[in-house]
Design a protein around this motif. Structure first.
Motif: not given
Length: 405
Positions: A39, A44, A236, A242-243, A246-247, A250
């Motif tokens: 990561a 990002h 991430s 963005a992190v 992203d997660l 998930t």
């Protein structure tokens, strides 16, 4: 069946009840170091090498004992990358993002950070400087963090009652912040806004406030993970917004469970570290009752097995939580009183009162049943004692990592 209790489990026999179990798919576990290293190498936004000058002083804000974040590994990965860039270890400070929680002990710091424990200091919410404002609210920042050139953070992106998902800028803004932004962001006006709820980051005013405050305090780079029943499911890094997005994606995929019925009772598992005190353990109940899909029938009850070795909790926020609940005559009166305002940290009492207006909350297997009874809740020795025979029961083994939809 077994329920989490502290760092172990407790066996529960619900054979004379009609039981449904809500178990998310859980995703697949990853190797934390490998995922974090990948990561950081593929972030990002721009890489850490473009954000940090070799001569810079750096503060890394990490999570505290209330989060099950593998901070030892994440910190190690960040320090390795900083060293590769040319930043010496002596240029780095590590701040434990306590918010208004109690300071971590030396033993807890060593357990959390391993060989890097010597770099760490507990955040002091009374030792802050103003970094700017958001929505007219002064944003106060830890003095050590405010003094450095570059700010980094670890974090756990997990379902959160107000932020939708935790992590990102929250580690710094709340964890290393002062009472000003905690009072504002956790006050009744903010928590009453549309969009402030579990599992939602889009159009969530709380999340937006935290993200904007992250810009104000100058958070440069986040390294976060997310977890579920299988363990850590991903990492991430890079731009904080963005992190989190992203997660959160998930986590949603791994933690969502569809529920179509209403139940007499819900047993909400929590376990360590969240069942260390009543302040944290009540999250299990509020996540169920105030989530996207409340599975309780009218007049139903919530049951939370929790060890509570710290009782109500030892930090400023935990003590304010206890004071509000233990001096109240009823949940309805408490909710109405707190809707007029309260001190930072007391917001958990406000949210719990909101639930207690409609449902009974039973806390079982605890070391401090008297504290539970003081706080408008019911204490029982076992889960079986808290649920009437013949009841329809939804079992949520890991309530803090399950999204009922």
């Amino acid at each position: 069946m077994d329920f989490p209790l502290g760092t172990g489990t407790v066996a529960v026999d619900l054979s004379d009840r009609e039981v449904t179990v809500a178990t998310p798919t859980g995703g697949e576990a990853v190797d934390v170091r490998e995922a974090a290293t990948t990561a950081v190498a593929n972030p990002h936004g721009s890489p850490l090498s473009a954000r940090v000058d070799p001569d810079a002083t750096v503060a890394i804000v990490v999570t505290d004992v209330t989060r099950a974040t593998p901070d030892d590994v994440l910190l190690d990965v960040l320090l390795d990358e900083l060293q590769r860039i040319g930043v010496a270890r002596e240029q780095v400070s590590v701040i434990l993002g306590l918010g208004l929680h109690r300071p971590m002990t030396d033993g807890e710091i060593e357990d959390a950070l391993g060989e890097h424990a010597d770099l760490a200091e507990n955040h002091d919410p009374d030792a802050t400087v103003e970094a700017g404002t958001v929505e007219g609210c002064p944003i106060e920042l830890n003095e050590t963090v405010a003094a450095v050139d570059t700010v980094l953070a670890t974090g756990m992106v997990e379902p959160h009652q107000y932020a939708g998902f935790s992590g990102g800028a929250k580690t710094v803004v709340i964890g290393a912040g002062g009472e000003s932004q905690i009072r504002y962001s956790h006050g009744p006006e903010m928590l009453g806004r549309d969009g402030v709820r579990l599992g939602r980051i889009e159009n969530n005013p709380f999340r937006e406030f935290v993200d904007e405050a992250g810009d104000v305090v100058g958070l440069d780079f986040s390294l976060n993970v997310t977890h579920g029943p299988a363990g850590i499911m991903g990492a991430s890094a890079g731009d904080p917004r963005a992190v989190v997005a992203d997660l959160a994606g998930t986590a949603r995929e791994a933690l969502s469970v569809e529920v179509s019925e209403k139940y007499d009772a819900v047993v909400a598992g929590v376990g360590a570290p969240k069942d260390a005190n009543l302040y944290q353990a009540t999250r299990a109940a509020t996540y169920v009752a105030l989530g996207a899909n409340n599975p309780l029938r009218e007049g139903g009850r919530l049951v939370v097995p929790a060890a509570l070795p710290e009782g109500a909790g030892e930090g400023t926020g935990e003590q304010r939580f206890y004071e509000w609940l233990s001096t109240a005559d009823s949940a309805a009166e408490l909710y109405e009183e707190m809707a007029q305002g309260y001190e930072p940290g007391a917001q958990r009492a406000f949210v719990v009162a909101r639930v207690l207006r409609e449902y009974d909350l039973w806390v079982t297997n605890s070391q401090h049943p008297a504290v539970v009874e003081d706080c408008l809740m019911h204490a029982a020795e076992t889960v079986e004692d808290a649920i009437e025979p013949g009841s329809s029961v939804l079992v949520v083994p890991d309530a803090l990592n399950t999204l009922l939809v």
